[in-house]
Design an enzyme around this catalytic site. Structure first.
Site, PDB file in Angstrom:
ATOM      1  N   HIS A 193       2.082 -21.166  29.537  1.00  0.00           N
ATOM      2  CA  HIS A 193       1.194 -21.740  30.548  1.00  0.00           C
ATOM      3  C   HIS A 193      -0.235 -21.718  30.010  1.00  0.00           C
ATOM      4  CE1 HIS A 193       3.985 -21.342  34.137  1.00  0.00           C
ATOM      5  NE2 HIS A 193       4.539 -20.445  33.342  1.00  0.00           N
ATOM      6  N   ASP A 234       1.980 -28.802  34.715  1.00  0.00           N
ATOM      7  CA  ASP A 234       2.882 -28.041  35.587  1.00  0.00           C
ATOM      8  C   ASP A 234       2.883 -28.727  36.952  1.00  0.00           C
ATOM      9  OD1 ASP A 234       3.842 -25.997  37.514  1.00  0.00           O
ATOM     10  OD2 ASP A 234       3.820 -24.689  35.763  1.00  0.00           O
ATOM     11  N   ILE A 235       4.071 -28.935  37.489  1.00  0.00           N
ATOM     12  CA  ILE A 235       4.216 -29.694  38.731  1.00  0.00           C
ATOM     13  C   ILE A 235       3.766 -28.875  39.950  1.00  0.00           C
ATOM     14  CG2 ILE A 235       6.631 -29.171  39.370  1.00  0.00           C
ATOM     15  CD1 ILE A 235       5.116 -32.680  39.029  1.00  0.00           C
ATOM     16  N   HIS A 279       8.197 -21.531  27.201  1.00  0.00           N
ATOM     17  CA  HIS A 279       6.996 -22.302  27.516  1.00  0.00           C
ATOM     18  C   HIS A 279       5.807 -21.375  27.675  1.00  0.00           C
ATOM     19  CE1 HIS A 279       9.037 -21.381  31.334  1.00  0.00           C
ATOM     20  NE2 HIS A 279       7.844 -21.307  31.876  1.00  0.00           N
TER      21      HIS A 279
HETATM   22  P1  AMP Z   1       8.286 -19.767  34.793  1.00  0.00           P
HETATM   23  O1  AMP Z   1       9.632 -20.069  34.160  1.00  0.00           O
HETATM   24  O2  AMP Z   1       8.337 -18.580  35.694  1.00  0.00           O
HETATM   25  O3  AMP Z   1       7.188 -19.668  33.761  1.00  0.00           O
HETATM   26  O4  AMP Z   1       7.923 -20.991  35.723  1.00  0.00           O
HETATM   27  C1  AMP Z   1       8.266 -22.301  35.380  1.00  0.00           C
HETATM   28  C2  AMP Z   1       7.101 -23.223  35.635  1.00  0.00           C
HETATM   29  O5  AMP Z   1       7.564 -24.558  35.398  1.00  0.00           O
HETATM   30  C3  AMP Z   1       6.550 -23.186  37.065  1.00  0.00           C
HETATM   31  O6  AMP Z   1       5.140 -22.998  37.020  1.00  0.00           O
HETATM   32  C4  AMP Z   1       6.936 -24.550  37.631  1.00  0.00           C
HETATM   33  O7  AMP Z   1       5.969 -25.065  38.533  1.00  0.00           O
HETATM   34  C5  AMP Z   1       7.055 -25.407  36.386  1.00  0.00           C
HETATM   35  N1  AMP Z   1       7.984 -26.521  36.515  1.00  0.00           N
HETATM   36  C6  AMP Z   1       9.264 -26.477  36.960  1.00  0.00           C
HETATM   37  N2  AMP Z   1       9.821 -27.694  36.922  1.00  0.00           N
HETATM   38  C7  AMP Z   1       8.876 -28.521  36.426  1.00  0.00           C
HETATM   39  C8  AMP Z   1       8.840 -29.929  36.159  1.00  0.00           C
HETATM   40  N3  AMP Z   1       9.898 -30.718  36.382  1.00  0.00           N
HETATM   41  N4  AMP Z   1       7.697 -30.455  35.665  1.00  0.00           N
HETATM   42  C9  AMP Z   1       6.621 -29.672  35.435  1.00  0.00           C
HETATM   43  N5  AMP Z   1       6.600 -28.351  35.672  1.00  0.00           N
HETATM   44  C10 AMP Z   1       7.698 -27.793  36.168  1.00  0.00           C
END
Ligand code: AMP
Length: 131
Positions: A94, A28-29, A92
């Site tokens: 986490h 996660d970025i 996704h």
């Molecule tokens: P959520 O949809 O609420 O579960 O959050 C989306 C997650 O994806 C967040 O924790 C972001 O930090 C992560 N995220 C968004 N864009 C990217 C990316 N390009 N690469 C890695 N993680 C990402």
């Protein structure tokens, strides 16, 4: 196309830690902890519980494998699991190395690591998964 589909397609970079034909795991970025990983189906479906049974089960098994490597790579009590999905409309899970319940608090400020640190974390997780 979601940002995660762009990662799958190789159109934008990611710190990939594990991959199969159907699934992908990457850092996660904006992590809550070192080694915060997202596992996704490559198939672009928004809501986790809309996945067909086979993909859903496969994703959970993939998450289990990744979590096992993650726990070896990152010292922690447990790997916490969360499904939020309010930001990116691509299913996704986490996986978050945790020591305290607050490590899973998504309202907390995110951590920031240098590209070198993220690369090192990626390699540690990949090494742990190879064993
Ligand atoms: P959520 O949809 O609420 O579960 O959050 C989306 C997650 O994806 C967040 O924790 C972001 O930090 C992560 N995220 C968004 N864009 C990217 C990316 N390009 N690469 C890695 N993680 C990402």
């Amino acid at each position: 196309m979601t940002i995660f589909s762009k990662i799958v397609a190789g159109e934008i970079p990611a710190y990939k830690v594990a991959e199969t034909v159907e699934f992908l795991a990457f850092l996660d970025i904006n992590p809550l902890a070192e080694g915060h990983v997202l596992v996704i189906p490559k198939k672009e479906i928004d809501y986790l519980f809309d996945l067909d049974d086979e993909t859903y089960a496969g994703l959970q098994i993939f998450a289990k494998i990744v979590a096992t490597g993650l726990r070896k790579a990152i010292p922690c009590k447990r790997i916490g699991v969360a499904v939020i999905g309010l930001e990116v409309p691509h299913a996704h899970i986490h996986l978050i190395p945790m020591n305290n319940v607050s490590d899973l608090n998504f309202s907390r400020p995110k951590l920031s690591f240098t590209p070198e640190q993220l690369e090192a974390t990626t390699e540690r997780i990949k090494d742990a998964l190879r064993i």
